[in-house]
Design an enzyme around this catalytic site. Structure first.
Site, short mmCIF file in Angstrom:
data_model
loop_
_atom_site.label_atom_id
_atom_site.label_comp_id
_atom_site.label_asym_id
_atom_site.label_seq_id
_atom_site.Cartn_x
_atom_site.Cartn_y
_atom_site.Cartn_z
N ASN A 1 10.10 -11.73 10.78
CA ASN A 1 9.66 -10.74 9.69
C ASN A 1 10.24 -9.59 9.98
OD1 ASN A 1 8.40 -11.47 6.82
ND2 ASN A 1 7.99 -9.49 7.37
N LEU B 1 -10.97 0.63 9.61
CA LEU B 1 -12.02 1.46 9.33
C LEU B 1 -12.03 1.53 7.89
CD1 LEU B 1 -14.48 2.66 10.53
CD2 LEU B 1 -13.09 4.82 10.92
N LYS C 1 8.26 -2.75 16.02
CA LYS C 1 8.60 -1.54 15.45
C LYS C 1 9.55 -0.77 16.38
CE LYS C 1 6.36 -1.94 11.52
NZ LYS C 1 7.10 -1.61 10.29
N SER D 1 5.75 3.22 13.25
CA SER D 1 4.38 3.59 13.34
C SER D 1 3.98 4.32 14.73
CB SER D 1 3.78 2.11 13.38
OG SER D 1 2.31 2.37 14.00
N TYR E 1 3.03 -6.17 17.49
CA TYR E 1 3.26 -5.46 16.27
C TYR E 1 4.02 -4.22 16.86
CZ TYR E 1 2.60 -2.11 12.75
OH TYR E 1 2.89 -1.10 11.52
N PHE F 1 0.70 -1.44 0.05
CA PHE F 1 -0.02 0.07 0.05
C PHE F 1 0.75 1.17 -0.01
CE2 PHE F 1 -2.91 2.66 3.06
CZ PHE F 1 -3.46 3.37 1.99
N PHE G 1 0.85 7.76 11.24
CA PHE G 1 -0.42 7.72 11.80
C PHE G 1 -1.54 6.78 11.06
CE2 PHE G 1 0.14 9.91 16.06
CZ PHE G 1 1.33 10.16 15.63
N ASN G 2 -2.51 7.19 10.79
CA ASN G 2 -3.52 6.26 9.90
C ASN G 2 -3.76 6.52 8.52
OD1 ASN G 2 -4.04 5.99 12.85
ND2 ASN G 2 -5.62 4.69 12.25
P1 NAD Z 1 1.54 -3.76 3.09
O1 NAD Z 1 1.31 -4.83 3.54
O2 NAD Z 1 0.61 -3.22 1.77
O3 NAD Z 1 2.96 -3.56 2.26
C1 NAD Z 1 4.12 -4.48 2.73
C2 NAD Z 1 4.70 -5.16 1.78
O4 NAD Z 1 5.98 -5.90 2.14
C3 NAD Z 1 3.78 -6.01 1.03
O5 NAD Z 1 3.73 -5.91 -0.32
C4 NAD Z 1 4.41 -7.45 1.42
O6 NAD Z 1 4.19 -8.29 0.25
C5 NAD Z 1 5.89 -7.00 1.73
N1 NAD Z 1 6.56 -7.91 2.41
C6 NAD Z 1 6.08 -8.34 3.83
N2 NAD Z 1 7.05 -9.04 4.38
C7 NAD Z 1 8.13 -9.18 3.45
C8 NAD Z 1 9.48 -9.82 3.36
N3 NAD Z 1 9.80 -10.58 4.35
N4 NAD Z 1 10.35 -9.65 2.14
C9 NAD Z 1 9.95 -8.95 1.37
N5 NAD Z 1 8.75 -8.30 1.26
C10 NAD Z 1 7.75 -8.33 2.23
O7 NAD Z 1 1.64 -2.86 4.30
P2 NAD Z 1 1.77 -1.04 3.95
O8 NAD Z 1 0.44 -0.67 4.73
O9 NAD Z 1 2.05 -0.64 2.63
O10 NAD Z 1 2.85 -0.69 5.27
C11 NAD Z 1 4.33 -0.54 5.09
C12 NAD Z 1 4.99 -0.75 6.13
O11 NAD Z 1 4.51 0.63 6.90
C13 NAD Z 1 4.91 -1.61 7.04
O12 NAD Z 1 6.33 -2.08 7.64
C14 NAD Z 1 3.86 -1.32 8.22
O13 NAD Z 1 4.32 -2.11 9.39
C15 NAD Z 1 4.27 0.08 8.35
N6 NAD Z 1 3.11 0.86 8.83
C16 NAD Z 1 1.83 0.69 8.17
C17 NAD Z 1 0.66 1.42 8.64
C18 NAD Z 1 -0.77 1.27 7.91
O14 NAD Z 1 -1.65 1.58 8.64
N7 NAD Z 1 -0.63 0.76 6.75
C19 NAD Z 1 0.73 2.37 9.71
C20 NAD Z 1 2.02 2.40 10.43
C21 NAD Z 1 3.18 1.61 9.93
C1 UD1 Z 2 -4.95 0.13 13.81
C2 UD1 Z 2 -3.90 -0.91 14.79
C3 UD1 Z 2 -2.59 0.05 14.81
C4 UD1 Z 2 -2.18 0.23 13.37
C5 UD1 Z 2 -3.17 0.95 12.55
C6 UD1 Z 2 -2.76 0.97 11.10
C7 UD1 Z 2 -5.34 -1.88 16.50
C8 UD1 Z 2 -5.59 -2.14 17.82
N1 UD1 Z 2 -4.57 -1.32 16.12
O1 UD1 Z 2 -5.05 1.08 14.48
O2 UD1 Z 2 -1.59 -0.67 15.57
O3 UD1 Z 2 -0.91 1.13 13.23
O4 UD1 Z 2 -4.35 0.23 12.54
O5 UD1 Z 2 -3.56 1.94 10.25
O6 UD1 Z 2 -5.90 -2.80 15.53
N2 UD1 Z 2 -13.22 1.20 13.77
C9 UD1 Z 2 -14.79 0.92 13.89
N3 UD1 Z 2 -15.18 -0.35 13.15
C10 UD1 Z 2 -13.99 -1.15 12.18
C11 UD1 Z 2 -13.02 -0.65 12.31
C12 UD1 Z 2 -12.35 0.18 13.17
O7 UD1 Z 2 -15.30 1.14 14.51
O8 UD1 Z 2 -14.49 -1.98 11.50
C13 UD1 Z 2 -12.79 2.04 14.65
C14 UD1 Z 2 -11.74 1.68 15.87
O9 UD1 Z 2 -12.28 1.50 16.88
C15 UD1 Z 2 -10.77 3.03 15.87
C16 UD1 Z 2 -10.89 3.64 14.47
O10 UD1 Z 2 -11.94 2.81 13.52
O11 UD1 Z 2 -11.58 3.91 16.57
C17 UD1 Z 2 -9.81 3.36 13.70
O12 UD1 Z 2 -9.54 2.04 13.51
P1 UD1 Z 2 -8.49 1.31 12.76
O13 UD1 Z 2 -8.74 1.63 11.15
O14 UD1 Z 2 -8.50 -0.14 12.82
O15 UD1 Z 2 -7.22 1.91 13.07
P2 UD1 Z 2 -6.48 1.90 14.69
O16 UD1 Z 2 -7.38 1.27 15.63
O17 UD1 Z 2 -6.13 3.15 14.93
#
Ligand code: NAD
Ligand code: UD1
Length: 332
Positions: free
Chosen positions: A99, A199, A152, A124, A148, A11, A177-178
């Site tokens: 991982n 969400l 980090k 994160s 998780y 993503f 953040f999100n």
């Molecule tokens: P994502 O799952 O969409 O992308 C991660 C990619 O890494 C995937 O394409 C997956 O196939 C690849 N991958 C995983 N393990 C691997 C490995 N061992 N070797 C090679 N490729 C591997 O996730 P994202 O949402 O794009 O998140 C990217 C990074 O940001 C992650 O490290 C995640 O923990 C961090 N992050 C994401 C969020 C979020 O909400 N999306 C929030 C905070 C931090």
């Molecule tokens: C979650 C993860 C957080 C991660 C983030 C990535 C948990 C406890 N935390 O955070 O570690 O970094 O995703 O974006 O899983 N909600 C609903 N209905 C739903 C889904 C969510 O009401 O079906 C609410 C949740 O209670 C929250 C808000 O929406 O208040 C956001 O939820 P979500 O998108 O899952 O993100 P985080 O909880 O912030």
């Protein structure tokens, strides 16, 4: 610059690849496809009009990594690859430590062997844990409440020790953040496998009729309307934040942890309202008990990114919802 993006078909990595390629950088992507599909590569090439080099490989394969780094004369690494489900990390912690932590050690060892020392890490806001004050600034205590988040934090600590041992390293840990939304083309976005946990992807599936209703996890929090509040940030803003971080690491050795957020929090009802407007459809919802492990509210202090990187988020909640929905519609 020649830049390696681990997890670059995921993503956040895929959106960052677009911005980097459009700014003239040579983007090399490594991904093991555990949470992404090959079609993302074709879509990236169609958005950017450029051929991107791709390796199906795992960050835990040391020799393959070294060859990729040297064959492509990589100058900096953006490390997105990782597993990110809080629930799964509780059920299978070793998978997450292997991982996310061992994988990262392996990657930086390969970089060290190839004398590459510019590194941008996907951290994160989860590293902060229960807010002792808000907004979270980068000096807030680091006490993650799930496995998780611990992976980090451990990586951040390892990176800090590395920089102490060799001050020529230049490392930025970006605490996201999100992230929500999608590229304006609708060709790339967030497509979680199975039933979404987060969400925004869940709302998209309710809007398209794939899921019957949205569960609202609690409406009795001490927040403005009782539902959870978060700092949602457009994934393209996040992608641009990485380019700003790349410019920064080129000039600033050391370890720097920087929040990438907007500094504003929105409730679940705010997001539903904005989404209904953007998609012109009603989201059926049911209030449920609180989800275990959820925090009531958190959001970023975003000043450090502004001061050090010269970056701030620009896109509002409407754009986040519109682009997220546009991607979902085109995909389904
Ligand atoms: P994502 O799952 O969409 O992308 C991660 C990619 O890494 C995937 O394409 C997956 O196939 C690849 N991958 C995983 N393990 C691997 C490995 N061992 N070797 C090679 N490729 C591997 O996730 P994202 O949402 O794009 O998140 C990217 C990074 O940001 C992650 O490290 C995640 O923990 C961090 N992050 C994401 C969020 C979020 O909400 N999306 C929030 C905070 C931090
Ligand atoms: C979650 C993860 C957080 C991660 C983030 C990535 C948990 C406890 N935390 O955070 O570690 O970094 O995703 O974006 O899983 N909600 C609903 N209905 C739903 C889904 C969510 O009401 O079906 C609410 C949740 O209670 C929250 C808000 O929406 O208040 C956001 O939820 P979500 O998108 O899952 O993100 P985080 O909880 O912030």
């Amino acid at each position: 610059m020649n830049i390696l993006l681990t997890g670059g078909l995921g993503f956040i990595g895929s959106h960052t690849a677009v911005v980097l390629a459009q700014q003239g950088h040579q983007v090399v992507i490594l991904d093991n496809l555990c949470n992404s599909q090959m079609e993302v590569l074709a879509n990236l090439e169609s958005i950017t009009g450029k051929k991107l080099r791709f390796y199906e490989a795992d960050i835990r394969e040391g020799l393959a990594l070294r060859k990729i780094l040297s064959d492509n004369q990589i100058e900096a690494v953006m490390h997105f690859a990782g597993l990110k489900s809080v629930a799964e990390s509780a059920q299978d912690p070793l998978k997450y430590y292997d991982n996310n932590v061992c994988g990262t050690i392996n990657l930086i060892e390969a970089m060290q062997a190839e004398k590459i020392n510019k590194f941008i890490f996907s951290s994160s806001a989860t590293v902060y844990g229960v807010p002792q004050y808000l907004p979270y600034d980068e000096d807030h205590p680091l006490e993650p409440i799930n496995t998780y988040g611990k992976t980090k934090l451990q990586v951040e600590e390892i990176l800090q020790d590395l920089v102490k041992s060799d001050p020529s390293w230049s490392v930025v840990a970006l605490r996201y953040f999100n992230p929500v939304g999608a590229h304006e083309s609708g060709l790339i976005g967030e497509s979680p496998k199975g039933v979404p946990n987060n969400l925004m992807p869940y709302i998209c599936q309710v809007a398209s009729g794939k899921l019957p209703h949205l569960n609202i996890f609690g409406d009795d929090y001490e927040t403005k309307d009782g539902t959870g509040e978060r700092d949602y940030i457009h994934v393209m803003d996040l992608a641009e934040g990485h380019v700003a971080a790349l410019n920064f690491v080129n000039q600033h050795p050391g370890f720097h942890a920087i929040n990438l957020g907007t500094g504003v929090s929105y409730s679940v009802y705010d997001l539903i309202g904005a989404f209904e407007q953007a998609a012109n459809s009603m989201i059926v919802r049911k209030v449920q008990p609180r989800r275990s492990g959820d925090l009531a509210i958190y959001y970023a202090k975003a000043d450090k990114a502004k001061n050090l990187l010269g970056w701030q988020a620009k896109r509002d909640l409407q754009v986040m919802c519109k682009s997220g929905w546009n991607f979902h519609k085109q995909k389904s």
